[in-house]
Design an enzyme around this catalytic site. Structure first.
Site, mmCIF file in Angstrom:
data_model
loop_
_atom_site.group_PDB
_atom_site.id
_atom_site.type_symbol
_atom_site.label_atom_id
_atom_site.label_comp_id
_atom_site.label_asym_id
_atom_site.label_seq_id
_atom_site.Cartn_x
_atom_site.Cartn_y
_atom_site.Cartn_z
ATOM 1 N N SER A 130 3.697 10.810 -1.352
ATOM 2 C CA SER A 130 3.588 9.639 -2.218
ATOM 3 C C SER A 130 3.527 10.060 -3.680
ATOM 4 O O SER A 130 3.007 11.110 -4.025
ATOM 5 C CB SER A 130 2.331 8.824 -1.875
ATOM 6 O OG SER A 130 2.250 7.682 -2.711
ATOM 7 N N LYS A 184 0.349 7.734 5.629
ATOM 8 C CA LYS A 184 1.293 7.262 4.612
ATOM 9 C C LYS A 184 1.641 5.793 4.850
ATOM 10 O O LYS A 184 1.784 5.014 3.894
ATOM 11 C CB LYS A 184 2.556 8.124 4.636
ATOM 12 C CG LYS A 184 3.638 7.716 3.612
ATOM 13 C CD LYS A 184 3.102 7.728 2.187
ATOM 14 C CE LYS A 184 4.195 7.716 1.128
ATOM 15 N NZ LYS A 184 5.193 6.684 1.230
ATOM 16 N N HIS A 187 -1.256 3.810 3.602
ATOM 17 C CA HIS A 187 -1.192 3.890 2.134
ATOM 18 C C HIS A 187 -0.209 2.853 1.594
ATOM 19 O O HIS A 187 -0.516 2.104 0.662
ATOM 20 C CB HIS A 187 -0.750 5.298 1.708
ATOM 21 C CG HIS A 187 -0.310 5.412 0.278
ATOM 22 N ND1 HIS A 187 0.928 4.954 -0.160
ATOM 23 C CD2 HIS A 187 -0.910 5.934 -0.826
ATOM 24 C CE1 HIS A 187 1.046 5.175 -1.449
ATOM 25 N NE2 HIS A 187 -0.049 5.765 -1.875
ATOM 26 N N ASN A 188 0.974 2.784 2.173
ATOM 27 C CA ASN A 188 1.985 1.851 1.689
ATOM 28 C C ASN A 188 1.581 0.400 1.951
ATOM 29 O O ASN A 188 1.878 -0.487 1.149
ATOM 30 C CB ASN A 188 3.338 2.149 2.337
ATOM 31 C CG ASN A 188 3.991 3.386 1.752
ATOM 32 O OD1 ASN A 188 3.328 4.242 1.174
ATOM 33 N ND2 ASN A 188 5.294 3.510 1.921
ATOM 34 N N GLU A 191 -0.774 -0.490 -0.651
ATOM 35 C CA GLU A 191 0.023 -0.667 -1.876
ATOM 36 C C GLU A 191 0.614 -2.078 -1.931
ATOM 37 O O GLU A 191 0.585 -2.729 -2.993
ATOM 38 C CB GLU A 191 1.136 0.376 -1.899
ATOM 39 C CG GLU A 191 2.074 0.300 -3.088
ATOM 40 C CD GLU A 191 3.237 1.267 -2.947
ATOM 41 O OE1 GLU A 191 4.299 0.981 -3.518
ATOM 42 O OE2 GLU A 191 3.094 2.302 -2.273
#
Length: 388
Positions: A130, A184, A187-188, A191
């Site tokens: 990232s 990940k 995380h996205n 986001e």
């Protein structure tokens, strides 16, 4: 070709190029391969000209250039291209060689690939990367997982190129199988949620308080100096200050439509599978879907006028309330994301360390923020914390 390169990298789009340059900056020799030889030549004649980077025209020559155990990083499109590239590499590699997938792969694919490659003696790592182009070049947040035996062989390389937060590299082993790509994915998803609540705060101040982008810029800039200090708030302030060539705010001219990418949807589906509520991420995904229905929304706007009229309250008080609301929303979203980690860890036997995962996001990544230092500290002081 003599074996002299420390690492091989396949895929020279912008993320692959920048990652190769970052690795080379830290004293490692990188052999690069791209399906289009012209792109390799262009890279070596330009950005990579003075770096310890060698270009090879074939996969065979890439493998021949690597010291053992060979390490090959894939920076290519997720899905079938990754499987095809692995299939082409396996006959050229030997036992204990390592393949690393640095793309946005679905964690279940990483679980499968780790198991399949273990059967032929090859180690596999699925690594979340990232930070976008700038992060890849100067210090990303890295979330590796997969074959635990492979990590000691590549740890020094990737911790050296990662972003640094409070003296610590934003790169640490996440867990077995698909754990790295799961991190990940979440995380996205977070986001998505962060961007949605920022957009909603903007909308209330824009339509409700009648503030245009130049008036909103100092508000977001001030928020970025306090507890909302983060990359996304920082660039929102920058966006508010950006003018078009005619001097009008550029934001007012951007089409209000955004399509969803896979990782946000995957987070919502995974949360349903694990019975862990990621409600903010889900609403952010649905908001993107609704925004893409431009024709239907345009038709509806001529029939349904919706709420109108300005908020009569004191502007300063409303802005202060919005700052509190934005902060509270982030707390809820992160708490939900880490609930999902706990559920997945139990389901898949990953033994995830939530404090470690939070620490990886303190710098280098898109959701980097001051707030994540608080989360890291909370988990480190109370490892058994059930909910943020």
């Amino acid at each position: 070709m003599p074996q002299h390169a420390d690492l091989g990298l396949i895929g020279l789009a912008v993320m692959g190029r920048n990652l190769a340059l970052n690795i080379a900056d830290h004293g490692y020799t990188v052999a690069v391969y791209n399906r289009s030889v012209e792109r390799t030549d262009e890279f070596l004649a330009g950005e990579g000209a003075d770096a310890p980077i060698v270009g090879v025209p074939t996969l065979e020559e890439l493998v021949q250039a690597l010291v053992q155990p060979r390490v090959v990083v894939l920076m290519i499109k997720a899905g079938e291209p990754v499987d095809a590239q692995i299939d082409a590499l396996v006959p050229l590699l030997e036992s204990d060689d390592i393949i690393i997938d640095g793309g946005n792969s679905q964690f279940a694919d990483t679980e499968r690939r780790t198991a399949e490659l273990a059967e032929v003696g090859i180690h596999f790592i699925g690594m979340g990367v990232s930070g976008g182009e700038e992060g890849a070049r100067y210090g990303p947040s890295l979330m590796p997982g997969g074959s635990t035996e492979a990590w000691p062989h590549v740890k020094d390389i990737f911790t050296s190129i990662a972003a640094i937060a409070e003296g610590e590299a934003c790169c640490e082993w996440v867990g077995a199988g698909g754990a790295g790509h799961y991190a990940k994915m979440v995380h996205n998803g977070i986001e998505y949620g962060d961007m949605q609540v920022i957009a909603e705060a903007y909308d209330i101040m824009s339509r409700g308080l009648g503030l245009d982008p130049p008036a909103l810029q100092p508000i977001f800039a001030r928020w970025n100096t306090g507890r909302l200090d983060s990359f996304l708030i920082e660039i929102t302030a920058d966006i508010m200050a950006t003018l078009d060539t005619d001097g009008a705010p550029l934001l007012d001219k951007v089409l209000d439509a955004a399509g969803p990418k896979g990782t946000g949807k995957w987070t919502v589906v995974a949360s349903m599978d694990q019975a862990a509520p990621t409600t903010l991420v889900a609403e952010a995904v649905y908001a993107r879907i609704v925004s893409s229905l431009v024709n239907q929304r345009t038709t509806a706007s001529g029939i349904l006028t919706g709420p109108h009229g300005a908020i009569d309250d004191d502007i300063g008080a409303v802005v202060a309330d919005l700052e509190d609301a934005l902060y509270a929303s982030k707390i809820v979203s992160y708490a939900q994301g880490f609930m999902l980690f706990e559920a997945a860890s139990e389901e898949f036997g990953w033994d995830l360390d939530t404090g470690t995962i939070a620490s990886l996001w303190r710098a280098g990544c898109i959701i980097r923020s001051r707030f994540l230092a608080d989360i890291t500290a909370a988990y480190r002081s109370n490892p058994g914390l059930s909910n943020l």
